[in-house]
Design an enzyme around this catalytic site. Structure first.
Site, PDB file in Angstrom:
ATOM      1  N   ARG A   1     -71.614 -11.221 -51.458  1.00  0.00           N
ATOM      2  CA  ARG A   1     -71.406 -11.669 -52.849  1.00  0.00           C
ATOM      3  C   ARG A   1     -71.385 -10.393 -53.650  1.00  0.00           C
ATOM      4  NH1 ARG A   1     -69.960 -12.577 -57.207  1.00  0.00           N
ATOM      5  NH2 ARG A   1     -70.808 -14.051 -58.733  1.00  0.00           N
TER       6      ARG A   1
ATOM      7  N   HIS B   1     -72.093  -7.779 -59.321  1.00  0.00           N
ATOM      8  CA  HIS B   1     -71.762  -8.558 -60.512  1.00  0.00           C
ATOM      9  C   HIS B   1     -72.990  -8.695 -61.397  1.00  0.00           C
ATOM     10  CE1 HIS B   1     -73.663 -11.559 -57.883  1.00  0.00           C
ATOM     11  NE2 HIS B   1     -73.910 -12.279 -58.967  1.00  0.00           N
TER      12      HIS B   1
ATOM     13  N   HIS C   1     -74.588 -11.415 -64.859  1.00  0.00           N
ATOM     14  CA  HIS C   1     -74.397 -12.638 -65.627  1.00  0.00           C
ATOM     15  C   HIS C   1     -74.781 -12.364 -67.066  1.00  0.00           C
ATOM     16  CE1 HIS C   1     -73.951 -14.362 -61.718  1.00  0.00           C
ATOM     17  NE2 HIS C   1     -75.182 -14.042 -61.388  1.00  0.00           N
TER      18      HIS C   1
ATOM     19  N   GLU D   1     -80.817 -15.301 -63.107  1.00  0.00           N
ATOM     20  CA  GLU D   1     -80.564 -15.939 -61.813  1.00  0.00           C
ATOM     21  C   GLU D   1     -81.863 -16.037 -61.014  1.00  0.00           C
ATOM     22  OE1 GLU D   1     -77.208 -14.452 -59.577  1.00  0.00           O
ATOM     23  OE2 GLU D   1     -78.341 -14.468 -57.703  1.00  0.00           O
TER      24      GLU D   1
ATOM     25  N   HIS E   1     -76.326  -7.020 -59.800  1.00  0.00           N
ATOM     26  CA  HIS E   1     -76.874  -7.277 -58.470  1.00  0.00           C
ATOM     27  C   HIS E   1     -75.777  -7.619 -57.467  1.00  0.00           C
ATOM     28  CE1 HIS E   1     -76.934 -11.071 -60.756  1.00  0.00           C
ATOM     29  NE2 HIS E   1     -76.648 -11.666 -59.607  1.00  0.00           N
TER      30      HIS E   1
ATOM     31  N   GLU F   1     -70.916 -20.102 -62.164  1.00  0.00           N
ATOM     32  CA  GLU F   1     -70.851 -19.089 -61.109  1.00  0.00           C
ATOM     33  C   GLU F   1     -69.415 -18.595 -60.929  1.00  0.00           C
ATOM     34  OE1 GLU F   1     -72.907 -17.409 -59.430  1.00  0.00           O
ATOM     35  OE2 GLU F   1     -71.792 -16.773 -57.658  1.00  0.00           O
TER      36      GLU F   1
HETATM   37 FE   LIG Z   1     -75.549 -13.532 -59.387  1.00  0.00          FE
END
Ligand SMILES: [Fe+2]
Ligand SMILES: [Fe+2]
Length: 388
Positions: free
Chosen positions: A99, A102, A104, A109, A148, A171
């Protein structure tokens, strides 16, 4: 889905009825309590109210996003309108699945690892970076805006439940590093990153989101800037290793900001219910409650005032949302024990149970309130029961 029960039909007594003794006896009510209640039981004082919103969503039956490195399914207000304060995501990564880097902008999170192993990196505003490995029962918390990335360590896939402290969060609209770099004019990105414009221009356009990488080495590589300093503010807490609060019908592990200081906006709970258990009637004065059913089944009843109540049954992969202050209970059903992941949208855990409330009142007041005899009042619990 069961419907709103509407009004209190079983006890629609008129003012006149209340002043005669026969209907009182027929309704099983004590005159003493009713004479003190000028408007009587069962009469509407507030006029019509909107029915309660559905509070169940089957996140695992949704289509979601699938790619070579993993998958994600989400429940935010688009899919589950009641959940305005918490959005949930069920994510799976294959070994090496990444993943990507990125952040937010609108939500912190929180995550609970159901199975598998994941390595994370996170950077905080003072520039300190941290890497940690997570296994089943571990949680992480990344404050809003902290950059993260996640990678599955194997063996086997990893499955984890993400909860974001904003139901409007998606998301599928996060601030991903590939999206940003490839949207930036190549001359600017090349200058900033010390690469040629041709290298930047050759990047695939758009967001990687979840990619397939190599399984990382068992010992984490050093960061590019050298080994990280020991973190002063860890993002990891081992929830299943945390001491449970035990009750006759089960146990719960609760992590609030008191135990995990970085986790300022949510409280996490793992609740284990034995077959036949009942998490007693209670409410949370300061928080909404979001639930994800990991295993086993349960029946949940919510009470929303104005004569409104709803009951739903939940099985693994279902999500529930109970609004702040709404009364509720969880009744375990089925032969298998039930495990529920619970997230409340406050870092301070608060609850009031019906039994501790009844214990904190004089017996004659309780007798008047219900029309019960003293002997009946004496049988009521005097303190919180937790899980019966
Ligand atoms: Fe995330
Ligand atoms: Fe609750």
């Amino acid at each position: 889905m069961k419907k709103n029960t509407g009004g209190k039909n079983e006890s629609k007594l008129s003012r006149r009825d209340l002043l005669t003794s026969a209907p009182l006896a027929a309704a099983g009510l004590a005159a003493g309590s009713l004479i003190q209640a000028p408007q009587g039981r069962g009469q509407s004082r507030n006029g019509p109210h909107e029915p309660l919103q559905p509070f169940k969503y089957d996140i695992e039956s949704s289509v979601g996003w699938f790619g070579p490195g993993g998958s994600a399914k989400e429940a935010n207000i688009e899919e589950f309108p009641i959940s305005e304060s918490i959005a949930g995501v069920s994510m799976r990564l294959k070994p090496g699945g990444l993943r990507e880097l990125h952040w937010h902008a609108t939500a912190a999170e929180w995550a609970y690892v159901v199975e598998g192993n994941i390595r994370t990196t996170v950077i905080v505003p003072n520039g300190q970076a941290e890497t940690s490995d997570f296994g089943p029962g571990d949680i992480w918390y990344f404050p809003k805006g902290h950059g993260h990335a996640l990678q599955c360590l194997g063996p086997g896939d990893a499955h984890f439940i993400l909860a974001f402290d904003n139901g409007h969060f998606s998301e599928f609209g996060t601030f991903s590093i590939t999206d940003w770099v490839t949207l930036t004019p190549p001359n600017v990105a090349a200058r900033n990153l010390g690469l040629s414009e041709a290298t930047i221009a050759a990047l695939p356009k758009g967001e990687l989101y979840i990619g397939q990488g190599k399984v990382p080495p068992a010992i984490p590589e050093a960061f590019r800037n050298g080994d990280p300093e020991p973190s002063q503010f860890p993002h990891k807490f081992r929830l299943l290793a945390h001491k449970p609060v035990k009750f006759p019908g089960g146990e719960e592990r609760i992590v609030s900001s008191a135990e995990f200081p970085i986790q300022t906006t949510v409280t996490g709970v793992i609740m284990d219910l034995k077959p036949g258990a009942l998490r007693e009637m209670h409410w949370h004065p300061n928080a909404d409650e979001w639930q994800y059913y990991i295993s086993g089944r349960a029946r949940v009843g919510i009470f929303g005032a104005h004569g409104r109540t709803l009951v739903e049954e939940f099985r693994p992969g279902n999500v529930a949302f109970i609004k702040q202050g709404f009364g509720h209970y969880i009744e375990q059903i089925g032969d298998e024990p039930t495990q529920i992941l619970i997230v409340l949208n406050s870092g301070h855990y608060q609850q009031i149970s019906i039994s501790s409330w009844l214990g904190g009142n004089p017996p004659s007041m309780i007798a008047d309130n219900f029309g019960w005899a003293k002997e009946q009042v004496a049988r009521l619990p005097k303190g919180a029961l937790g899980i019966l």
